[in-house]
Enzyme design. Structure first.
Site, PDB file in Angstrom:
ATOM      1  N   HIS A 150       0.978  -0.917   0.077  1.00 17.25           N
ATOM      2  CA  HIS A 150       0.060  -0.114  -0.398  1.00 17.25           C
ATOM      3  C   HIS A 150       0.819   0.938   0.443  1.00 17.25           C
ATOM      4  CE1 HIS A 150      -3.310  -2.804   0.289  1.00 17.25           C
ATOM      5  NE2 HIS A 150      -3.014  -3.413   1.654  1.00 17.25           N
ATOM      6  N   SER A 203      18.195  19.587 -14.822  1.00 16.49           N
ATOM      7  CA  SER A 203      16.604  20.049 -14.551  1.00 16.49           C
ATOM      8  C   SER A 203      17.395  22.010 -15.220  1.00 16.49           C
ATOM      9  CB  SER A 203      16.354  20.665 -12.785  1.00 16.49           C
ATOM     10  OG  SER A 203      15.237  22.404 -13.210  1.00 16.49           O
ATOM     11  N   LYS A 206      19.513  19.554  -8.872  1.00 14.03           N
ATOM     12  CA  LYS A 206      18.731  18.204  -8.896  1.00 14.03           C
ATOM     13  C   LYS A 206      19.047  17.639 -10.164  1.00 14.03           C
ATOM     14  CE  LYS A 206      14.860  17.988  -8.478  1.00 14.03           C
ATOM     15  NZ  LYS A 206      13.470  17.893 -10.001  1.00 14.03           N
ATOM     16  N   GLU A 226      12.199   7.081 -15.967  1.00 13.59           N
ATOM     17  CA  GLU A 226      10.961   8.410 -15.960  1.00 13.59           C
ATOM     18  C   GLU A 226      10.405   8.040 -17.829  1.00 13.59           C
ATOM     19  OE1 GLU A 226      11.011  11.550 -13.379  1.00 13.59           O
ATOM     20  OE2 GLU A 226      11.665  11.471 -15.062  1.00 13.59           O
TER      21      GLU A 226
END
Length: 357
Positions: free
Chosen positions: A32, A153, A159, A166
């Site tokens: 979960h 980024s 970043k 992704e």
């Protein structure tokens, strides 16, 4: 198809080797999307490999099911000319010929099998990628991503983004879309050929490069991921994820599970009331909750002890994980053998040239 299967075998073999190097790293497993119980990183990597191996089996089955020659079926009913379909099937290394010409010219089950197999591989890679994406965030920080595969980024210089994973997740949508497109294409078609079937080319031709590209990206990027053992252990260090292990320790002492579950719940509640970590509750306080609590029971609050205690088949104990790693490696090797047994176009050309026709 053979190259795709070989790539699945290679990545799975890599995962097995990586698991063998990460057996000492302890981190939480999730249900979960909540911290559930402590496991080793090796155990988690084996879980990734198991998904990929099942997808590889589907891919191997798709290749096997396509191993029938349709040549000689004619327009829809065969031919009156004196041909022997088995000769061409032999030359092209098919194991058999299709059994019914009318079925053959309208059959696209091999396309459905191929796009389904491709989608299964991509789905396994997508789930692995989601774990990696989460684990590399500052909120988790279980994995560090190397500069060689991290993306920056456009505005934020601090970043380090896991863009490769992704994009694998995004490409999975394309693979699933190809499957859905093919399922929808054949829906409602009559028996025999219809021109609708010419639209199967995109799904067939795109699936292989899509899957192989994703496999290559994940394999390349995995080499630049590093576990942070201290941060991983810290995530299970407060003892809360070992609550089930405490209950099971009571059961091993003869306490019925229902009673052990209730007593452990009370122990957790006591820790929360006193603003203590579960790992910091002492034996005397625990005995006030239930007389069966002692030092041996509370010792399982150590995540390493909890991991080592799960000796059931498929569990987290080191010897069970070693079995899983061995199984992954053996299954990957078997997939590799299946891929190698499929002749390449060059091998087919050479075989045909060598035939005394």
């Amino acid at each position: 198809a053979a190259r795709t299967l070989a790539d699945v075998a290679t990545l799975t073999r890599d995962l097995g080797e990586r698991a063998a190097r990460e057996k000492s790293v302890i981190l939480p497993a999730y249900t979960h999307r909540q911290r559930a119980q402590p496991v080793s990183a090796a155990f988690t990597i084996c879980a990734w490999a198991m998904q990929l191996l099942r997808a590889g089996d589907v891919l191997a089955t798709a290749i096997l099911r396509a191993n029938e020659s349709p040549l000689g079926s004619g327009a829809c009913s065969g031919t009156s000319l004196p041909i022997d379909r088995s000769v061409v099937a032999h030359l092209l290394s098919f194991s058999a010929v299709t059994a019914n010409a009318l079925d053959t010219i309208g059959d696209r089950d091999f396309v459905l099998d191929w796009t389904y197999a491709g989608a299964r591989v991509l789905l396994a890679l997508s789930r692995l990628s989601t774990d990696v994406i989460d684990f590399t965030t500052s909120e988790f920080a279980f994995l560090r991503i190397g500069d060689a595969v991290a993306a920056g980024s456009s505005m934020m210089p601090q970043k380090k983004n896991p863009d490769m994973f992704e994009l694998v997740r995004a490409k999975t949508a394309r693979g699933v879309g190809n499957l859905v497109s093919m399922l929808t294409l054949v829906k409602g078609l009559p028996t025999g050929y219809a021109r609708d079937l010419q639209d199967d080319r995109q799904g067939v031709l795109e699936t292989g490069p899509l899957v192989r590209g994703a496999l290559g990206v994940v394999r390349s990027a995995m080499a630049h991921l590093t576990f942070d053992p201290e941060r991983c252990l810290l995530a299970v260090g407060d003892g809360s994820t070992q609550a089930t292990d405490i209950a099971e320790a009571l059961v091993r002492k003869g306490v019925p599970f229902r009673e052990a579950y209730k007593a452990t719940g009370q122990l957790v509640h006591l820790a929360l009331e006193r603003k203590l970590r579960l790992a910091d509750v002492g034996v005397e306080d625990a005995r006030a909750v239930h007389a069966a609590f002692d030092g041996a029971v509370l010792a399982v609050v150590d995540p390493r002890v909890a991991v080592a205690a799960k000796k059931s088949s498929g569990g987290t104990a080191p010897e069970r994980v070693d079995e899983q790693i061995s199984w992954v490696q053996a299954a990957a090797t078997e997939l590799g053998h299946k891929a190698a047994s499929i002749p390449s176009l060059d091998e087919l050309r050479a075989a045909i040239a060598a035939e005394p026709l």
